[in-house]
Design a protein around this motif. Structure first.
Motif, short mmCIF file in Angstrom:
data_model
loop_
_atom_site.label_atom_id
_atom_site.label_comp_id
_atom_site.label_asym_id
_atom_site.label_seq_id
_atom_site.Cartn_x
_atom_site.Cartn_y
_atom_site.Cartn_z
N ASP A 118 0.83 -1.20 0.00
CA ASP A 118 0.00 0.00 0.00
C ASP A 118 0.87 1.26 0.00
O ASP A 118 0.58 2.24 -0.70
CB ASP A 118 -0.91 0.02 1.23
N SER A 119 1.91 1.24 0.80
CA SER A 119 2.77 2.40 0.95
C SER A 119 3.46 2.77 -0.36
O SER A 119 3.40 3.91 -0.82
CB SER A 119 3.82 2.14 2.04
N VAL A 120 4.11 1.80 -0.96
CA VAL A 120 4.95 2.11 -2.12
C VAL A 120 4.12 2.30 -3.39
O VAL A 120 4.58 2.93 -4.35
CB VAL A 120 6.02 1.01 -2.30
N LYS A 121 2.89 1.82 -3.40
CA LYS A 121 2.02 2.04 -4.55
C LYS A 121 1.62 3.51 -4.67
O LYS A 121 1.32 3.99 -5.77
CB LYS A 121 0.77 1.16 -4.44
N TRP A 122 1.64 4.22 -3.55
CA TRP A 122 1.22 5.62 -3.55
C TRP A 122 2.08 6.48 -4.48
O TRP A 122 1.54 7.17 -5.37
CB TRP A 122 1.22 6.15 -2.13
N PRO A 123 3.40 6.46 -4.36
CA PRO A 123 4.20 7.25 -5.30
C PRO A 123 4.20 6.65 -6.72
O PRO A 123 4.29 7.40 -7.69
CB PRO A 123 5.60 7.23 -4.69
N LEU A 124 4.12 5.33 -6.84
CA LEU A 124 4.11 4.74 -8.18
C LEU A 124 2.88 5.19 -8.96
O LEU A 124 2.98 5.52 -10.16
CB LEU A 124 4.15 3.21 -8.08
N ASP A 125 1.72 5.21 -8.32
CA ASP A 125 0.52 5.71 -8.97
C ASP A 125 0.70 7.16 -9.41
O ASP A 125 0.25 7.57 -10.49
CB ASP A 125 -0.68 5.62 -8.03
N ALA A 182 13.61 4.25 -13.17
CA ALA A 182 14.15 3.20 -12.30
C ALA A 182 13.12 2.76 -11.28
O ALA A 182 12.93 1.56 -11.04
CB ALA A 182 15.41 3.72 -11.60
N ALA A 183 12.42 3.73 -10.67
CA ALA A 183 11.40 3.40 -9.67
C ALA A 183 10.27 2.60 -10.29
O ALA A 183 9.79 1.61 -9.71
CB ALA A 183 10.86 4.68 -9.03
N LEU A 184 9.83 2.99 -11.47
CA LEU A 184 8.74 2.28 -12.14
C LEU A 184 9.15 0.86 -12.51
O LEU A 184 8.36 -0.08 -12.35
CB LEU A 184 8.32 3.05 -13.39
N ALA A 185 10.38 0.70 -12.99
CA ALA A 185 10.86 -0.64 -13.35
C ALA A 185 10.98 -1.52 -12.12
O ALA A 185 10.59 -2.70 -12.14
CB ALA A 185 12.19 -0.55 -14.09
N ALA A 186 11.51 -0.97 -11.04
CA ALA A 186 11.60 -1.74 -9.80
C ALA A 186 10.20 -2.09 -9.29
O ALA A 186 9.95 -3.20 -8.80
CB ALA A 186 12.38 -0.95 -8.74
N GLY A 187 9.28 -1.15 -9.42
CA GLY A 187 7.90 -1.42 -9.02
C GLY A 187 7.28 -2.55 -9.82
O GLY A 187 6.52 -3.37 -9.28
N SER A 188 7.62 -2.64 -11.11
CA SER A 188 7.07 -3.72 -11.93
C SER A 188 7.52 -5.08 -11.44
O SER A 188 6.78 -6.06 -11.52
CB SER A 188 7.47 -3.52 -13.40
N ILE A 189 8.74 -5.16 -10.92
CA ILE A 189 9.25 -6.41 -10.36
C ILE A 189 8.53 -6.73 -9.05
O ILE A 189 8.08 -7.86 -8.81
CB ILE A 189 10.77 -6.33 -10.14
N ASP A 195 0.05 -8.29 -8.72
CA ASP A 195 -0.90 -7.70 -9.66
C ASP A 195 -0.21 -7.60 -11.01
O ASP A 195 0.46 -6.61 -11.29
CB ASP A 195 -1.34 -6.32 -9.15
N HIS A 196 -0.37 -8.60 -11.83
CA HIS A 196 0.36 -8.68 -13.09
C HIS A 196 0.01 -7.52 -14.03
O HIS A 196 0.88 -6.98 -14.72
CB HIS A 196 0.10 -10.02 -13.79
N GLY A 197 -1.27 -7.14 -14.06
CA GLY A 197 -1.68 -6.04 -14.91
C GLY A 197 -1.03 -4.73 -14.51
O GLY A 197 -0.56 -3.96 -15.36
N TYR A 198 -1.01 -4.47 -13.21
CA TYR A 198 -0.38 -3.25 -12.71
C TYR A 198 1.13 -3.28 -12.97
O TYR A 198 1.73 -2.28 -13.38
CB TYR A 198 -0.66 -3.10 -11.22
N SER A 199 1.73 -4.45 -12.78
CA SER A 199 3.15 -4.61 -13.05
C SER A 199 3.47 -4.28 -14.50
O SER A 199 4.45 -3.59 -14.80
CB SER A 199 3.58 -6.05 -12.72
N SER A 200 2.67 -4.77 -15.41
CA SER A 200 2.89 -4.51 -16.84
C SER A 200 2.74 -3.02 -17.15
O SER A 200 3.50 -2.47 -17.96
CB SER A 200 1.90 -5.32 -17.68
N LYS A 201 1.78 -2.38 -16.52
CA LYS A 201 1.58 -0.95 -16.72
C LYS A 201 2.80 -0.16 -16.25
O LYS A 201 3.27 0.76 -16.95
CB LYS A 201 0.33 -0.49 -15.96
N LEU A 202 3.34 -0.53 -15.11
CA LEU A 202 4.54 0.13 -14.60
C LEU A 202 5.72 -0.08 -15.55
O LEU A 202 6.48 0.85 -15.83
CB LEU A 202 4.89 -0.41 -13.21
#
Length: 469
Positions: A118-125, A182-189, A195-202
């Motif tokens: 929940d925490s780290v999704k906030w900046p990724l969004d 870099a943050a978005l790519a790390a988030g995808s991992i 959440d595969h769909g969210y990972s792909s979006k990132l």
């Protein structure tokens, strides 16, 4: 006899390090880990979720928009102020994700895994909102630093204009765009198994943003000087290297690895920070290639940081790089030390050193004082933080008040002591008593690394503390 411990890490290849067990933790690192997440929750901007754990925070900055009306709500406020600076926000997010990916078991054993997602999704969004691949624009900052810093009040009460600043092909910012990729790519991992769909979006956003940063090279503060007086980057090669390596880790496309090698700088980093990611680039390259060149650079970095290497140490043992966020620099390097140990570099020595630095921050110092708010019995009560210092009514008189803040900013790491272990808990001392997302990020990942060592019975015996209180 040397025993090799093989640790399978989610999202990474198997890494190895010497068995270094035998020690008992001086502090509950898992508890500190959970408290650090709460600090990031307190930094949230925008419409807060129904499960918001920080009851004294409310919705704020609901009208943050781009120059064409784009929704730019969300993200984290930077520090004790209420500006959203994407350069340090992206750096913080990447360091948090790196530790999460490497030591996911630490979050599981501390019962913090859902909170971390929940925490780290906030900046990724928020980063997804900031980047428009069709118009090739990336919003890198919301809020004017000078206007914001003249206001002492809650983010919920802001009325000043909050301009949004963007980088484009003609006004490039490879540093902030690369760092965000870099943050978005790390988030995808990190989100791939959840959440595969969210990972792909990132990942798709990371790819296009990286290409934008690579094609249009430049420094954000040079392109838009009026926006970035507070975070002036010294270069962009380190961010492009870091972005390329995280994209390589996410895709296994060797073109990204080749790019990273071309952006790599053969130099010993001054520190790991929002501005200087050379040691991060070198660590990621060594993990991927096991090339001795990168190993030597990593060893050289720690040679400079360990006793006798040139860096100052306080009498009680804190590796003191600079007065601005002394705890931040020590914690970031502790995180890198634990990562290097996992990759088989000087495992026992680096784990002991990292443990000593984190123990100092949590209380092994001349005051038995925790520089993390809310941890232990004695900790800062007057952080330089607007929201925590204010009731419903607030003005600049609160900044200079000696009264404790009405809200406990649980989990925040303050800047820390001077080079003589001296520290005074004063709200208007923004050098030693400010808090910031980038102060907590490497610190939290170091806590994850130590929690992992405890969980796997691999924590070394700590050296004796240098000071007693």
């Amino acid at each position: 006899m040397m025993i090799v411990l093989l640790v399978c890490v989610v999202g990474l290849s198997v890494v190895s390090g010497q068995h270094t067990g035998g020690g008992k933790p001086a502090y509950n690192y898992g508890d500190a880990l959970g408290k650090s997440i709460l600090f990031f929750d307190a930094q949230r901007s925008g419409k807060l979720p129904s499960n918001n754990p920080i009851k004294w925070r409310g919705d704020s900055a609901l009208h943050d928009k781009g120059s064409h009306g784009e929704d730019l709500t969300g993200g984290w406020y930077d520090a004790g102020d209420n500006v959203k600076f994407n350069l340090p926000m992206a750096s913080s997010t990447t360091l948090l994700l790196w530790g999460f990916i490497q030591w996911k078991d630490a979050y599981q054993s501390s019962h913090q895994i859902n909170q971390m997602y929940d925490s780290v999704k906030w900046p990724l969004d928020y980063f997804l909102k900031c980047w428009n691949p069709h118009s090739q624009t990336y919003y890198a900052q919301v809020g004017n630093g000078n206007a914001d810093h003249s206001f002492w009040g809650r983010p919920e009460d802001m009325t000043m204009a909050r301009p949004a600043y963007k980088v484009t092909a003609s006004k490039p910012g490879s540093d902030v765009a690369g760092g965000t990729a870099a943050a978005l790519a790390a988030g995808s991992i990190a989100f791939k198994s959840k959440d595969h769909g969210y990972s792909s979006k990132l990942l798709n956003s990371a790819k296009s943003l990286y290409q934008f940063a690579k094609n249009h090279k430049g420094i954000y503060s040079s392109s838009i000087p009026e926006a970035s007086q507070f975070y002036r980057s010294s270069g962009y090669k380190d961010e492009l290297c870091e972005a390329a390596m995280w994209l390589y880790k996410a895709t296994k496309d060797h073109q990204y690895l080749n790019d990273a090698k071309s952006f790599h700088e053969n130099a010993w980093a001054w520190a790991l920070s929002w501005d200087d990611k050379k040691i991060a680039c070198q660590m990621l390259l060594y993990e991927a290639t096991k090339d001795n060149q990168y190993k030597q650079e990593i060893e050289g970095y720690f040679k400079g940081w360990k006793p006798g290497g040139g860096i100052k140490y306080t009498p009680c043992g804190l590796a003191w790089r600079d007065q601005w966020g002394s705890t931040r620099y020590a914690a970031n390097t502790a995180f890198m030390a634990l990562m290097a140990a996992d990759h088989g570099i000087d495992a026992l020595s680096l784990r002991k050193w990292a443990q000593g630095q984190i123990n100092y921050i949590l209380g092994d110092n001349n005051k038995c004082f925790s520089y993390m708010i809310g941890f232990g019995k004695h900790y800062p009560l007057r952080p330089h933080h607007r929201g925590a210092s204010c009731h419903a009514h607030c003005d600049s008189s609160i900044l200079h008040s000696s009264a404790p803040s009405p809200h406990v900013l649980v989990g925040a790491l303050v800047g820390g002591p001077d080079e003589h272990d001296k520290y005074v808990d004063k709200r208007d001392d923004y050098v030693h008593n400010e808090v910031a997302c980038d102060y907590n990020a490497g610190f939290q990942s170091a806590l994850a690394g130590l929690t992992h060592l405890v969980h796997t019975n691999n924590l070394p015996q700590a050296d004796k503390r240098k000071c007693h209180c």
